[in-house]
Design a protein around this motif. Structure first.
Motif, short mmCIF file in Angstrom:
data_model
loop_
_atom_site.label_atom_id
_atom_site.label_comp_id
_atom_site.label_asym_id
_atom_site.label_seq_id
_atom_site.Cartn_x
_atom_site.Cartn_y
_atom_site.Cartn_z
N TYR A 124 13.00 7.40 1.43
CA TYR A 124 14.24 6.62 1.44
C TYR A 124 15.47 7.43 1.81
O TYR A 124 16.37 6.92 2.45
N GLN A 125 15.53 8.69 1.35
CA GLN A 125 16.74 9.46 1.61
C GLN A 125 16.56 10.28 2.88
O GLN A 125 15.64 11.10 2.97
N ILE A 126 17.43 10.06 3.84
CA ILE A 126 17.52 10.81 5.09
C ILE A 126 16.29 10.69 5.99
O ILE A 126 16.41 10.45 7.19
N LEU A 132 9.99 6.56 9.38
CA LEU A 132 9.03 7.08 8.40
C LEU A 132 8.50 5.99 7.48
O LEU A 132 7.29 5.89 7.23
N GLU A 133 9.40 5.13 6.98
CA GLU A 133 8.96 4.09 6.06
C GLU A 133 7.95 3.16 6.76
O GLU A 133 6.90 2.84 6.19
N THR A 177 0.84 -1.20 0.00
CA THR A 177 0.00 0.00 0.00
C THR A 177 0.87 1.25 0.00
O THR A 177 0.53 2.25 -0.62
N ALA A 178 2.00 1.18 0.70
CA ALA A 178 2.90 2.33 0.74
C ALA A 178 3.70 2.44 -0.56
O ALA A 178 3.75 3.50 -1.17
N THR A 179 4.29 1.33 -0.98
CA THR A 179 5.20 1.38 -2.12
C THR A 179 4.46 1.44 -3.44
O THR A 179 4.75 2.27 -4.30
N MET A 180 3.49 0.55 -3.61
CA MET A 180 2.81 0.48 -4.89
C MET A 180 1.59 1.38 -4.96
O MET A 180 1.06 1.63 -6.03
N GLN A 225 12.25 -2.83 7.92
CA GLN A 225 12.46 -2.10 6.67
C GLN A 225 13.16 -0.76 6.89
O GLN A 225 12.71 0.06 7.69
N LEU A 226 14.24 -0.52 6.17
CA LEU A 226 14.98 0.75 6.22
C LEU A 226 15.38 1.14 7.63
O LEU A 226 15.56 2.30 7.93
#
Lengths: 300, 419, 316
Positions: B368-370, B382-383, B186-189, C276-277
């Motif tokens: 993804y970044q920071i 966050l992810e 749900t988050a990624t796609m 994850q991450l």
């Protein structure tokens, strides 16, 4: 059962029971039937998921979805799942690992456990209570909580990704309950037997060796409570020995299921292949196991 | 007794000694779908060149990969080569000394600075993984179903909803194959797929990094609202439908649309018995700029604790060659090489995805970044928050506003953007 | 065990010189157990009082980790949530698994045909790996392919079908019931053992006195089984607060939806190994493990001092 109880006119207020000749032949018969029905219901509940997996593992994919409850027949029969498992999985290596880990662990658990149990149940000495208590802590506190440091310990000993590492953990994990069970059994062995040995001039080691065969009835209980958890453990194989060479069957199946999750035939076949050996072993020994458990191994 | 003891000793020794003839390299990865490709194409090609190195591809399912990998690294049981997620997750592994420095690896100059950007230290001086591929998000659709129901490929969000409604009305097919059980899809796609059109790609991502935009802002709330509006068109019981269920539902021809990304091409082309089509995330009005998530997704690093660093480096070096770039991009259609080698893609769908780069603006996933560094004390980052709230919004157990507030509150707690 | 220990305490010959052969008998077990069980547990406790700096240095932190775990606005809800879910998990086992176990045991105890077959079948799920059980039930309950919906429809309850594993309010009870399904054999066997251990004369005497079977059960058998009830309860408690595999297999370490299936074991796994991450934090992981240790210890002590002592008085 409930119904039958209702019709018995006892006096719950006073707690006194009086004799009524109401339980005639027929009621007894129907109550027996009710008991059977209940037991059958729960047995079916226990059996049905496994039977379902077993049946469908021999069917072609489209029939799995279309008729999940039908037995495989000539038209629907297929072994494609088993082919995939045999070709793509490591399950045979996994089996070997599981068998090695389980038998070697069990051997040392029994050896060390029976030695300690013999000392604790057969002799009165200073520190007996302490050691009995100390060795019993592990029954209540799961070894898993020490995973963090176990991992460090294993890696400093160079035992990560080895079966030896797993075996050492399982021995430590299995000892407390085994010592507890075996102590109970050994305490029941008549002292005259040992004294007779001593009069004959046997050493304490020799007497231990004589006593050992007498605790055979306890092996079933140990099998159920010590061996089965080792065979089925996912945690330590995942963390201590996850490499392809050392993966046990439980880990192997878990990884295989993760990788082939959308290949239904393969998934069902892998499940069956993982289930069958332990089920056979269980069915073969179940009478002995259960007899041993119920013979008082776990009496507090 | 003596016999027993010697038997025991023998068993212990038998267990702890292994014969070792050939060097074996183990590759950790989350790409369990690629197992066959590695086994049948990539590894044989490498082993042909280096016959004394044996490579084993050992994937873990995507949702478990990071946890399992971390535990293996912690305990020293990880493989020799480690598939690296982009940015912070791998950066942290490098900083903790789990990933080796590969800055001087011969062949690294085959990658542009942009390609390497997801696997370098903040100062850009050290590279710790060989970039493998990027993936592009978008939607797959079942052309047969679209033809049967006389549907046009949607360009705007309104058209998209009309298509969903039409499929639902027909009743034979599930409009969107997607579930929320695994949460990450749900988050990624979902969120990262359709969101860039709302937050204007890089512009929005940079604004989050600078702290000038917040997850409580309109573009983010709108993205969650759109996700929530898909709920009636998801398969029955979608709350318990897993990623693999959704894949299967679509490849069996039972669903019309599948929100995903280019990484699914290979599996779908193998399993689907119908014509596949793709379209980029729909926009508000016809003619609006389309923003796509063109995510630098996957790279291969070396376990700093590997016992075979030389062999592992040989493999990594081989990965910088055009031979690997061409082999990989074609074998795993939908993973686009990040190297400068000119290669030709044979797969038409992969080419179509790639063509969007010319017509659309690219960005990467904003968590993804920071921003996912978090406080490193085990609180959800966050992810993880995006997984949780996106799934909850689609399940109808959380409103988009609540989702935005939760995510932003957690971010505010530790993230102080440089002003 | 209790009896023997009492015996030792009251025996005047308790104290004796420590003979060498006892060392030989005890050493292997004590060494192995201390090294691979006690030491890691203590070391874990110790780790929870330290923290790791970004430069990978370990510094003493006092109880800072505990304070953070119990009060931090991001972390504390996860801890309390996991604890609450774990209690729900435990209570479901106590309310479903143990009464049914008792019922089955009492059904098995009465003479009848096929008793050993029932016993064998009912205990069977217990020997299967949780990985396999989790997967099998996931297949059965799957809303797209599973058979649970057709079974419900067959008995006319089709409209009650729900994607249980995906709904926050149902996921945890569903998994708890699957766990009950697997472990029902243990309380059954233990109760069965206790029941067959009750002297027949008691029961016959009371039946002659005119008691119904139900009265015999509640007034005579059950009080005599109270020690076993205690053991079953504490085993359930320890087992449940140590659970992990089933939820990990069915819902992953994120224990969704919305952390509704998150218990101490999954929380420990996430904080220790990360997700994850996110990298794990071994010190915080050790802190969670220590909290689990304290909770289990508290339960065991409560059992030993409050229950076991009191129940002993009822014993004959």
């Amino acid at each position: 059962m409930k119904k039958a109880g209702k019709e018995n006119r006892s006096d719950p207020g006073t707690g006194k029971c009086r004799l009524y000749f109401t339980r005639d032949y027929f009621r007894k018969k129907s109550r027996g039937l009710g008991k059977h029905l209940l037991l059958i219901f729960f047995s079916v509940l226990a059996l049905f998921p496994i039977a379902l997996i077993f049946m469908n593992s021999f069917k072609q994919k489209k029939f799995i979805f279309a008729h999940p409850f039908a037995l495989p027949n000539a038209k629907t029969f297929s072994l494609v799942g088993y082919h995939t498992v045999i070709e793509r999985s490591n399950l045979f290596v996994n089996f070997e690992n599981s068998i090695i880990v389980t038998t070697v662990s069990l051997f040392f658990i029994l050896l060390f456990g029976s030695m300690a149990a013999y000392a604790l149940s057969g002799y009165r000495f200073k520190g007996n209570s302490f050691f009995t208590f100390y060795l019993a802590i592990g029954i209540m506190i799961p070894i898993r909580l020490g995973t963090a440091s176990l991992l460090k310990l294993m890696s400093s000993l160079g035992l990560v990704n080895t079966l030896t590492g797993l075996i050492l953990i399982y021995i430590a994990q299995g000892l407390p309950l085994t010592i507890f069970i075996l102590s109970n059994f050994m305490a029941q062995i008549p002292g005259e037997l040992k004294d007779a040995g001593r009069i004959d001039g046997a050493s304490e080691y020799r007497i231990y060796w004589l006593v050992l065969p007498l605790v055979r009835p306890a092996l079933g209980a140990i099998g159920i409570f010590t061996m089965v958890p080792i065979w089925n453990d996912l945690w330590f194989p995942l963390i201590i020995a996850p490499s392809a060479k050392t993966a046990t069957i439980t880990l192997g199946v878990q990884q295989f299921l993760g990788q082939f999750v959308s290949d239904w035939n393969a998934v069902l076949s892998a499940l069956v292949m993982a289930v069958v050996p332990i089920l056979l072993l269980y069915l073969f020994f179940s009478r002995q196991m259960i007899k041993s458990v119920t013979s008082g191994a776990l009496k507090a | 007794m003596k016999n027993l003891l010697s038997l025991a000793l023998f068993l212990l020794i038998a267990v702890s000694t292994f014969g070792q003839d050939k060097v074996t390299l183990t590759v950790e990865s989350w790409r369990n779908d690629d197992l066959a490709i590695w086994a049948d194409q990539i590894i044989p090609a490498f082993e042909k060149k280096y016959p004394n190195i044996h490579v084993v591809f050992s994937p873990t399912p995507p949702a478990e990969y990071n946890g399992v990998l971390n535990s293996k690294l912690e305990g020293g049981t990880a493989g020799d080569l480690i598939t690296a997620r982009p940015f912070d997750a791998s950066l942290a592994l490098y900083q903790r000394g789990y990933l080796a420095d590969l800055t001087t690896l011969p062949g690294m100059n085959n990658f542009s600075a942009v390609a390497k950007s997801a696997w370098v230290t903040d100062d850009g001086k050290h590279v710790f993984a060989v970039p493998m591929a990027s993936v592009i998000h978008g939607f797959f659709y079942n052309k047969d179903i679209f033809k049967k129901l006389n549907l046009e490929v949607p360009q705007t969000k309104a058209e998209f909803m009309q298509v969903l409604e039409a499929v639902k009305k027909d009743g034979r097919y599930v409009p969107i194959a997607m579930g929320t059980a695994d949460m990450w899809e749900t988050a990624t796609m979902g969120f990262q797929n359709i969101g860039p059109n709302n937050w204007k790609g890089e512009e929005g991502r940079q604004a989050l990094l600078k702290g000038t935009a917040k997850f409580t802002d309109e573009p983010y709330i709108k993205t969650w609202e759109e996700l929530a509006s898909w709920a009636p068109y998801l398969p029955r019981g979608y709350q318990a439908v897993k990623y693999s269920d959704a894949q299967q539902l679509f490849t069996l021809g039972k669903a019309a649309i599948y929100p995903a990304g280019s990484w699914e091409i290979w599996l779908f082309e193998k399993d689907a018995a119908f014509d596949l089509g793709i379209f980029p995330p729909p926009v508000d009005r016809k003619g609006d700029t389309v923003y796509i998530s063109d995510h630098t997704d996957i790279a291969l690093g070396m376990n700093a604790a590997t016992r075979h660093p030389d062999e592992a480096k040989k493999f990594l070096e081989w990965m910088t060659t055009s031979e690997f770039a061409s082999l990989y991009s074609n074998a795993v259609a939908g993973f686009f090489t990040l190297s400068n080698h000119r290669i030709t893609l044979k797969d038409p769908l992969a080419n179509e995805f790639l063509s969007w780069r010319k017509t659309c603006k690219s960005t990467i996933r904003n968590s993804y970044q920071i921003l996912s560094r978090g406080d490193q004390f085990g609180a959800p980052n966050l992810e993880n928050d995006l997984w949780q709230v996106s799934a909850a919004v689609m399940n109808g157990t959380m409103t988009p506003e609540e989702a935005g507030k939760l995510v932003q509150d957690h971010l505010d707690k530790w993230y102080k953007p440089a002003k | 065990m209790c009896n023997r220990r009492d015996f030792l305490v009251f025996n005047p010959r308790t104290t004796r010189k420590f003979p060498f052969f006892l060392v030989v008998f005890l050493a292997p077990a004590v060494i192995c157990y201390t090294l691979f069980m006690i030491y890691p547990l203590i070391e874990s406790l110790r780790m929870s009082f330290f923290s790791t700096t970004p430069e990978n240095k370990t510094v003493f932190a006092g109880i800072a980790n505990y304070v953070k775990l119990l009060t931090d606005s991001d972390l504390a809800p996860r801890f309390w949530g996991a604890l609450r879910n774990n209690f729900v998990f435990f209570i479901i086992h106590m309310l479903v698994q143990n009464p049914i176990g008792l019922l089955l045991a009492s059904l098995l105890v009465s003479k009848g045909k096929g008793r050993s077959i029932y016993r064998t079948l009912l205990y069977m799920p217990n020997v299967l790996s949780v990985v396999i059980i989790g997967f099998i039930w996931q297949l059965i309950l799957n809303p797209l392919w599973g058979v649970s919906e057709s079974i419900l429809r067959f008995v006319g309850l089709g409209k009650f079908f729900q994607p249980w594993l995906g709904l926050p309010e149902y996921a945890l009870p569903t998994i708890a019931l699957i766990s009950v399904w697997q472990f029902i054999g243990i309380p059954m066997l233990l109760f069965y053992t206790a029941l067959i251990g009750i002297p027949k004369e008691f029961i016959e005497a009371s039946l002659v006195d005119g008691c119904t079977e139900r009265q015999v059960f509640w007034r005579i058998k059950f009080p005599l089984m109270l020690p076993t009830v205690g053991i079953v309860s504490i085993l359930t408690f320890v087992g449940n607060f140590n659970a992990f595999d089933l939820i990990y297999t069915m819902k992953g370490a994120s224990a969704g939806p919305a952390y509704s299936t998150d218990i101490m074991g999954t929380l420990f796994y996430r904080t220790f190994f990360g997700q994850q991450l996110q990298l794990g934090n071994p010190n915080m992981g050790a802190t969670v493990a220590s909290m689990m240790f304290l909770i289990i210890l508290f339960g065991v002590l409560l059992y030993t001092f409050a229950f076991q002592r009191r129940v002993k008085n009822y014993q004959l």
